[in-house]
Scaffold this active site. Structure first.
Site, short mmCIF file in Angstrom:
data_model
loop_
_atom_site.label_atom_id
_atom_site.label_comp_id
_atom_site.label_asym_id
_atom_site.label_seq_id
_atom_site.Cartn_x
_atom_site.Cartn_y
_atom_site.Cartn_z
CD GLU A 75 -2.79 4.16 4.98
OE1 GLU A 75 -2.93 3.34 5.89
OE2 GLU A 75 -2.68 3.84 3.78
CE1 TYR A 110 3.07 2.23 5.78
CE2 TYR A 110 0.80 2.98 5.55
CZ TYR A 110 2.12 3.04 5.17
OH TYR A 110 2.51 3.92 4.19
CE LYS A 123 5.90 6.04 6.08
NZ LYS A 123 7.21 5.93 5.35
CB THR A 166 1.34 7.37 4.44
OG1 THR A 166 -0.04 7.09 4.28
CG2 THR A 166 1.70 6.99 5.87
#
Ligand code: NAD
Ligand code: TYD
Length: 356
Positions: free
Chosen positions: A134, A158, A162, A132
């Site tokens: 993010e 999260y 990741k 991602t």
């Protein structure tokens, strides 16, 4: 044969459906079926000879090794993850377990399998890790979009897990030469999106006459990509990506949350007007902000565009309308997800299939 993990989730199930529609190559789909896994997404593949579904955990080394040994895939694509930021704020433990430890265990099973292959197959093999944007943190309004060189600055549990999985994948290449590819994509939207996420939540709440909860002032910006475009990018990276490289994927579609919600309301006003003739916008309600809410994500996708000639097909307007039409055409799917009865699907429909 390829092995896909997390293929009953939002992006994974779109990927599996597209793969089976476009390729003659069979696919093993390993999914733990957490709350986010929904086999109803794959109902059209029931008994399809090219789709082998196995319920299981990427952290289960015995199971993964057995599947690799039995099916001898030429590639593994790792979609499996805990993926919802709000859930990671309330309960980060599952994110550490799957995103960090799960990825580690998967990498170890894959490494062992890959090392056992003959030279030709070892050379051809790929491990593609789906990640991602993010992981790069949050941008200020004036800052340029994230490139592959951007520093990792994850802000939510999260994003941190990741980021951790991306580092493991990178290290398994650098240290053990495992032939990996990593993709970092912006926010996806489209069919089968679990209705805790912004776009499906707003569509479903609007139709149900419920409030449309916007966190804070609604000025946070996300860079939206239609899920089928993400899937085509992953197929492109798998086929042509350079081993060890990272590819950012995005659609150049930066939108403030409030604007996204207003667009959803306008499309619904056209396609399915409220009985009282008023706009769905009257249901918008501003609520408390998410803790540590990232202000802005934006992806610079020039590398995949230049190196692999990948381009998204949908604009935000065309993709959003397709998405809304899909939700309007699938009231049963919505009902099963919102009532929780999708969790019984596996018992009702897959009871006699292998691995389930
Ligand atoms: P999702 O939460 O909808 O699906 C995740 C799937 O993984 C589910 O089917 C779940 O059952 C399965 N799973 C969870 N833990 C597992 C485990 N330990 N073993 C096996 N299966 C497990 O997520 P998504 O939105 O489809 O995202 C897929 C991947 O793409 C994730 O890695 C996510 O980080 C990444 N990603 C998502 C977006 C997005 O906007 N949704 C954007 C960029 C990247
Ligand atoms: P989300 O779909 O959860 O994705 P992510 O957090 O991975 O970007 O949220 C997208 C944006 O929408 C994010 O800025 C948070 C915001 N949001 C709301 O304003 N209200 C909501 O009810 C939800 C779920 C999200």
């Amino acid at each position: 044969m390829i092995l896909v993990t997390g293929g009953a989730g939002f992006i994974g199930s779109n990927f599996v459906l597209d793969w089976i529609a476009q390729s003659d190559e069979a696919l093993i789909n390993l999914d733990k079926l957490t709350y986010a896994g929904n086999l109803e997404n794959l109902a059209s593949l029931k008994n399809h000879p090219h789709h082998i579904f196995v319920q299981g955990d990427i952290a289960d080394r015995n199971l993964v090794s057995q599947l690799l040994e039995q099916y001898q895939p030429r590639a593994v694509i790792n979609f499996a993850a805990e993926s919802h930021v709000d859930r990671s704020i309330h309960g980060p433990a599952d994110f550490i377990q799957t995103n960090v430890l799960g990825t580690f265990n998967l990498l170890e099973s894959v490494r062992e399998y890959w090392q056992s292959l003959d030279d030709a197959k070892r050379l051809q093999f790929r491990f593609l890790h789906v990640s991602t944007d993010e992981v790069y943190g949050s941008l200020q309004a004036h800052e340029p979009a994230f490139t592959e060189q951007h520093m990792y600055q994850p802000n939510s549990p999260y994003a941190a897990t990741k980021a951790s999985s991306d580092h493991l994948v990178r290290a398994w290449h650098h240290t053990y030469q495992l032939p990996v590819l990593t993709t970092n994509c912006s926010n996806n939207y489209g069919p089968f999106h679990f209705p805790e996420k912004l776009i499906p939540l707003m569509i479903i709440n609007a139709l149900a006459g419920k409030p449309l909860p916007i966190y804070g002032d609604g000025q946070q910006i996300r860079d939206w990509l239609y899920v089928k475009d993400h899937c085509s990018a992953i197929r492109t990276v798998l086929a042509q990506g350079k081993v060890g490289e990272t590819y950012n994927i995005g659609g150049c579609n930066e939108q403030a949350n409030i604007e996204v919600v207003k667009m959803i309301c306008s499309i619904l006003d056209e396609l399915q007007p409220r009985a009282d003739g008023r706009s769905y916008q009257t249901q918008i309600s501003f609520v408390a902000d998410r803790p540590g809410h990232d202000k802005r994500y934006a992806i610079d996708a020039s590398k995949i565009r230049h190196d692999l000639a990948w381009l998204p097909k949908e604009t935000f307007a065309s993709g959003l309308e397709k998405t809304i039409r899909w939700y309007l055409a699938h009231p049963d799917w919505i009902e099963h997800v919102t009532s929780g009865s999708y969790r019984d699907w596996i018992k009702q429909h897959y009871q006699n299939e292998s691995g389930v």
